[in-house]
Design a protein around this motif. Structure first.
Motif, PDB file in Angstrom:
ATOM      1  N   ALA A  60      11.553  -3.919  -9.290  1.00 31.40           N
ATOM      2  CA  ALA A  60      11.986  -5.226  -9.823  1.00 31.40           C
ATOM      3  C   ALA A  60      11.243  -5.551 -11.358  1.00 31.40           C
ATOM      4  O   ALA A  60      12.039  -6.156 -12.093  1.00 31.40           O
ATOM      5  N   GLU A  61       9.943  -5.179 -11.586  1.00 32.07           N
ATOM      6  CA  GLU A  61       9.331  -5.622 -12.631  1.00 32.07           C
ATOM      7  C   GLU A  61      10.293  -4.593 -13.888  1.00 32.07           C
ATOM      8  O   GLU A  61      10.166  -5.185 -14.853  1.00 32.07           O
ATOM      9  N   ASP A  62      10.609  -3.170 -13.562  1.00 35.86           N
ATOM     10  CA  ASP A  62      11.350  -2.607 -14.541  1.00 35.86           C
ATOM     11  C   ASP A  62      12.713  -3.157 -14.899  1.00 35.86           C
ATOM     12  O   ASP A  62      13.238  -3.227 -15.884  1.00 35.86           O
ATOM     13  N   GLN A  63      13.476  -3.695 -13.711  1.00 34.31           N
ATOM     14  CA  GLN A  63      14.662  -4.434 -13.919  1.00 34.31           C
ATOM     15  C   GLN A  63      14.598  -5.606 -14.928  1.00 34.31           C
ATOM     16  O   GLN A  63      15.676  -5.871 -15.444  1.00 34.31           O
ATOM     17  N   ALA A  64      13.324  -6.359 -14.565  1.00 32.66           N
ATOM     18  CA  ALA A  64      13.491  -7.582 -15.361  1.00 32.66           C
ATOM     19  C   ALA A  64      13.354  -7.167 -16.793  1.00 32.66           C
ATOM     20  O   ALA A  64      13.446  -8.311 -17.767  1.00 32.66           O
ATOM     21  N   ASN A  65      12.806  -6.104 -17.383  1.00 29.21           N
ATOM     22  CA  ASN A  65      12.457  -5.893 -18.667  1.00 29.21           C
ATOM     23  C   ASN A  65      13.634  -5.214 -19.156  1.00 29.21           C
ATOM     24  O   ASN A  65      14.153  -3.892 -18.748  1.00 29.21           O
ATOM     25  N   PRO A  66      14.315  -5.920 -20.132  1.00 23.17           N
ATOM     26  CA  PRO A  66      15.664  -5.424 -20.584  1.00 23.17           C
ATOM     27  C   PRO A  66      15.507  -4.068 -21.247  1.00 23.17           C
ATOM     28  O   PRO A  66      16.492  -3.307 -21.332  1.00 23.17           O
ATOM     29  N   TRP A  67      14.513  -3.759 -21.903  1.00 23.15           N
ATOM     30  CA  TRP A  67      14.148  -2.734 -22.723  1.00 23.15           C
ATOM     31  C   TRP A  67      13.985  -1.541 -21.797  1.00 23.15           C
ATOM     32  O   TRP A  67      14.505  -0.497 -22.178  1.00 23.15           O
ATOM     33  N   CYS A 116      19.755 -11.995 -26.754  1.00 28.36           N
ATOM     34  CA  CYS A 116      19.436 -13.172 -25.830  1.00 28.36           C
ATOM     35  C   CYS A 116      19.848 -12.684 -24.300  1.00 28.36           C
ATOM     36  O   CYS A 116      18.966 -13.263 -23.540  1.00 28.36           O
ATOM     37  N   TRP A 117      20.813 -11.953 -24.031  1.00 24.24           N
ATOM     38  CA  TRP A 117      20.995 -11.457 -22.737  1.00 24.24           C
ATOM     39  C   TRP A 117      19.699 -10.856 -22.161  1.00 24.24           C
ATOM     40  O   TRP A 117      19.256 -11.090 -21.196  1.00 24.24           O
ATOM     41  N   CYS A 118      19.290  -9.790 -22.936  1.00 23.51           N
ATOM     42  CA  CYS A 118      18.174  -9.107 -22.768  1.00 23.51           C
ATOM     43  C   CYS A 118      16.947  -9.974 -22.658  1.00 23.51           C
ATOM     44  O   CYS A 118      16.148  -9.774 -21.679  1.00 23.51           O
ATOM     45  N   ALA A 119      16.829 -11.022 -23.212  1.00 22.59           N
ATOM     46  CA  ALA A 119      15.565 -11.979 -23.289  1.00 22.59           C
ATOM     47  C   ALA A 119      15.547 -12.815 -22.122  1.00 22.59           C
ATOM     48  O   ALA A 119      14.414 -13.153 -21.443  1.00 22.59           O
ATOM     49  N   VAL A 120      16.703 -13.186 -21.440  1.00 13.40           N
ATOM     50  CA  VAL A 120      16.763 -14.041 -20.486  1.00 13.40           C
ATOM     51  C   VAL A 120      16.915 -13.492 -19.125  1.00 13.40           C
ATOM     52  O   VAL A 120      17.293 -13.915 -18.018  1.00 13.40           O
ATOM     53  N   GLN A 121      16.335 -12.104 -19.001  1.00 10.87           N
ATOM     54  CA  GLN A 121      16.522 -11.242 -17.808  1.00 10.87           C
ATOM     55  C   GLN A 121      15.484 -11.952 -16.779  1.00 10.87           C
ATOM     56  O   GLN A 121      15.758 -11.532 -15.566  1.00 10.87           O
ATOM     57  N   THR A 122      14.479 -12.744 -17.314  1.00 15.45           N
ATOM     58  CA  THR A 122      13.699 -13.054 -16.311  1.00 15.45           C
ATOM     59  C   THR A 122      14.206 -14.356 -15.603  1.00 15.45           C
ATOM     60  O   THR A 122      13.527 -14.982 -14.731  1.00 15.45           O
ATOM     61  N   GLN A 123      15.425 -14.818 -15.749  1.00 21.03           N
ATOM     62  CA  GLN A 123      15.926 -16.086 -15.347  1.00 21.03           C
ATOM     63  C   GLN A 123      16.899 -15.833 -14.257  1.00 21.03           C
ATOM     64  O   GLN A 123      17.791 -16.918 -13.837  1.00 21.03           O
ATOM     65  N   TRP A 124      16.947 -14.525 -13.659  1.00 23.80           N
ATOM     66  CA  TRP A 124      17.655 -14.311 -12.523  1.00 23.80           C
ATOM     67  C   TRP A 124      17.125 -15.111 -11.133  1.00 23.80           C
ATOM     68  O   TRP A 124      15.996 -15.487 -11.059  1.00 23.80           O
ATOM     69  N   ARG A 125      18.295 -15.650 -10.669  1.00 21.39           N
ATOM     70  CA  ARG A 125      18.111 -16.271  -9.148  1.00 21.39           C
ATOM     71  C   ARG A 125      18.235 -15.519  -8.317  1.00 21.39           C
ATOM     72  O   ARG A 125      19.134 -14.661  -7.998  1.00 21.39           O
ATOM     73  N   ILE A 126      17.146 -15.331  -7.237  1.00 20.48           N
ATOM     74  CA  ILE A 126      17.311 -14.474  -6.160  1.00 20.48           C
ATOM     75  C   ILE A 126      17.200 -14.777  -4.748  1.00 20.48           C
ATOM     76  O   ILE A 126      16.844 -15.856  -4.345  1.00 20.48           O
ATOM     77  N   ARG A 186      20.493 -10.360  -6.464  1.00 22.62           N
ATOM     78  CA  ARG A 186      20.715 -11.436  -7.461  1.00 22.62           C
ATOM     79  C   ARG A 186      21.920 -12.190  -7.240  1.00 22.62           C
ATOM     80  O   ARG A 186      22.738 -11.981  -7.054  1.00 22.62           O
ATOM     81  N   THR A 187      21.751 -13.635  -7.462  1.00 19.47           N
ATOM     82  CA  THR A 187      23.064 -14.528  -7.341  1.00 19.47           C
ATOM     83  C   THR A 187      23.567 -15.150  -8.553  1.00 19.47           C
ATOM     84  O   THR A 187      24.503 -15.755  -8.664  1.00 19.47           O
ATOM     85  N   LEU A 229      26.817  -8.888 -12.125  1.00 21.25           N
ATOM     86  CA  LEU A 229      26.999  -9.542 -10.495  1.00 21.25           C
ATOM     87  C   LEU A 229      28.289  -8.704 -10.101  1.00 21.25           C
ATOM     88  O   LEU A 229      28.167  -8.304  -8.644  1.00 21.25           O
ATOM     89  N   ASP A 230      29.370  -8.526 -10.710  1.00 17.43           N
ATOM     90  CA  ASP A 230      30.356  -7.757 -10.062  1.00 17.43           C
ATOM     91  C   ASP A 230      29.957  -6.432  -9.669  1.00 17.43           C
ATOM     92  O   ASP A 230      30.455  -6.072  -8.664  1.00 17.43           O
TER      93      ASP A 230
END
Length: 131
Positions: free
Chosen positions: A33-40, A67-77, A83-84, A121-122
């Motif tokens: 999860a910590e790697d998935q949350a880091n967009p780079w 901005c998409w890469c920067a907000v990867q910490t904002q996923w609702r689980i 991820r929802t 999500l799709d």
């Protein structure tokens, strides 16, 4: 990521396709999860996967992608760990204070983020159905 010169269409197809490509990467989906949350890191994992295709963005989508890469910490689980969707309040707060976007530019970037979110999500839903 390379940018395509000149065109300023608002369909967000390339932005969604790039998000879909990264989400489809089996390695990125199965990464911790910590790697998935880091967009780079997720981008590097996706780029190093079996797929050799290159993603391109129109210049109008570059800010939305950053901005998409920067907000990867904002996923609702969900309780099951799936991820929802993004926490839109957190995304909007970051767009305003973190990226300093205002008005129509913020709306355009948010539209791009939503397109990337839907594409991701799709893909994750399709991968879950295959399991």
């Amino acid at each position: 990521l390379p940018c395509l010169p000149g065109r300023r269409w608002r369909q967000r197809k390339k932005l969604a396709a790039l998000a879909r490509q990264i989400a489809l990467s089996t390695n990125a989906h199965d990464a911790p999860a910590e790697d998935q949350a880091n967009p780079w890191i997720a981008g590097v994992i996706a780029a190093s996967s079996a797929s050799t295709s290159t993603g391109y963005l129109w210049p109008c989508n570059v800010t939305a992608w950053q901005c998409w890469c920067a907000v990867q910490t904002q996923w609702r689980i969900s309780a099951t760990g799936a991820r929802t969707g993004l926490d839109y309040a957190g995304v909007q707060a970051w767009l305003t204070s973190g990226a300093g976007l205002r008005g129509s530019e913020r709306k355009d970037v948010f539209t791009g983020i939503c397109a990337a979110e839907r594409a991701s999500l799709d893909v994750w839903h399709q991968l879950a159905q295959q399991r």
